[in-house]
Design an enzyme around this catalytic site. Structure first.
Site, PDB file in Angstrom:
ATOM      1  N   HIS A 144       0.734  -1.234  -0.372  1.00 39.32           N
ATOM      2  CA  HIS A 144       0.455   0.392   0.003  1.00 39.32           C
ATOM      3  C   HIS A 144       0.613   1.108  -0.013  1.00 39.32           C
ATOM      4  CE1 HIS A 144      -3.509   2.607   1.003  1.00 39.32           C
ATOM      5  NE2 HIS A 144      -2.624   3.871   1.598  1.00 39.32           N
ATOM      6  N   CYS A 145       1.191   2.224  -1.101  1.00 38.62           N
ATOM      7  CA  CYS A 145       1.882   2.819  -1.849  1.00 38.62           C
ATOM      8  C   CYS A 145       1.003   4.512  -1.019  1.00 38.62           C
ATOM      9  CB  CYS A 145       1.857   3.603  -2.391  1.00 38.62           C
ATOM     10  SG  CYS A 145       3.050   4.778  -2.541  1.00 38.62           S
ATOM     11  N   PRO A 146       1.201   4.957   0.455  1.00 38.24           N
ATOM     12  CA  PRO A 146       0.551   6.828   0.725  1.00 38.24           C
ATOM     13  C   PRO A 146       0.462   7.617  -0.138  1.00 38.24           C
ATOM     14  CG  PRO A 146       2.019   5.853   2.449  1.00 38.24           C
ATOM     15  CD  PRO A 146       1.772   4.976   1.706  1.00 38.24           C
ATOM     16  N   ASN A 149      -1.708   7.468  -2.766  1.00 41.21           N
ATOM     17  CA  ASN A 149      -2.799   7.340  -2.550  1.00 41.21           C
ATOM     18  C   ASN A 149      -4.171   5.539  -2.844  1.00 41.21           C
ATOM     19  OD1 ASN A 149      -5.412   7.904  -1.195  1.00 41.21           O
ATOM     20  ND2 ASN A 149      -6.133   9.122  -2.433  1.00 41.21           N
TER      21      ASN A 149
END
Length: 336
Positions: A144-146, A149
């Site tokens: 998961h890459c913030p 997003n």
């Protein structure tokens, strides 16, 4: 029927995860918690470009027109692939409660090497994992890459990898531009303001980019490499191939994805009744599952015979779309 229509909702309105939706459910993004990291990325692109191009355009154009044009193209490509990574559904397996409303049954049955997800109540296949940031099970979850997003998974990994390439190429191109700018200008404030952060960002992107090249060669995801997990179970996965989504969040809860595709494939919404022959009826109703009384064929083709409970719908090209009946014709009887 009217009550069902009144109670019908779009899937995104009953979405159990933490994703955000816009444009009537047609665009899905990550959770609100990623807004700060994602906002920093967009600030660097928008504010950085707004300062960088007006200041360096004339100097870089005098050196070679190819340099500012290359910078502009790279920034545009970076923006495009960032958007594609953000809004592309990464390969989410809809929860059981949502699939029941969609009238689908993806990963309901337990199979070998499939693990039960207690949250989604589905048996997720190998290489799939539950993302606790988005609160969804994702096929071939990388991480998961913030900053983008979104989760990076089976359906948007190629966009994410191309985004890394564009960021790295942009950093190199901007660094070359700033070096040329420093040779023709005595004021080094802007050079330090851009060059130092760009060098730090370039180093980080090179490490991350090289790591993902290594992952592609080894055929593993970030999650599998860091946790030393096996990559067996999805031999057909190809990151260059954009797999079909298992759902469409803009669908109604009373519609299935298969029904949506059939509806899109039809050439006309206007349907009209059409008389058919006995042989056509046998063909459309599949004779493998029917008992047909041959001695009634002559009566069926007589003009005075009328079957009010049997109707076939055609489109404008006279291609059969569907067969409807309130009850089966008395000439045909389904087998048990």
């Amino acid at each position: 029927m009217r009550e069902e229509i009144m109670e019908s909702k779009l899937l995104y309105e009953e979405w159990p995860g933490k994703n955000r939706f816009c444009c009537g459910g047609r665009i899905m993004m990550g959770p609100w918690q990623d807004l700060f990291a994602n906002g920093c990325v967009w600030s660097c692109i928008v504010i950085g470009s707004g300062v960088f191009f007006p200041v360096t355009w004339e100097t870089s154009w005098d050196a070679t027109p190819l340099l500012p044009i290359t910078n502009l193209i790279l920034v545009i490509c970076t923006t495009i692939f960032l958007i594609l990574t953000t809004i592309t559904e990464p390969g989410i397996i809809p929860r059981k409660s949502l699939q029941q409303k969609m009238q689908t049954q993806h990963y309901f049955e337990q199979k070998e090497s499939h693990k039960l997800c207690n949250t989604c109540e589905i048996y997720r296949p190998p290489r799939a994992s539950h993302c606790y940031q988005c609160d969804n099970c994702v096929l071939v979850l990388d991480h998961h890459c913030p900053f983008v997003n979104n989760c990076v998974g089976k359906r948007n990994y190629r966009y994410f990898f191309t985004f890394l390439i564009c960021v790295f190429a942009t950093c190199v191109s901007v660094s070359i531009t700033m070096l040329l700018y420093s040779q023709k200008n005595t004021d080094m404030t802007l050079v330090y303001l851009f060059l130092v952060p760009i060098c730090i960002l370039s180093l980080a992107v090179i490490i991350f980019f090289g790591f993902h090249i290594f992952l592609l060669i080894s055929g593993k995801t970030t999650r599998e490499k860091l946790k030393r997990l096996s990559n067996a179970g999805d031999d057909e996965f190809d990151w260059l191939d954009l797999q079909d989504s298992l759902f469409d969040s803009s669908l109604s809860t009373n519609d299935s994805l298969e029904h949506k595709k059939k509806k899109k494939g039809s050439t006309s919404k206007k349907l009209r009744s059409q008389k058919i022959s006995y042989n056509e009826m046998v063909y459309l109703l599949d004779p493998k599952h029917l008992f047909i009384c041959a001695n009634l064929e002559e009566k069926f083709n007589q003009e005075q015979y009328y079957y009010p409970n049997f109707r076939i719908n055609f489109d404008e090209t006279l291609q059969p779309l569907e067969v409807k009946w309130s009850r089966l014709p008395f000439l045909a009887k389904l087998t048990a």
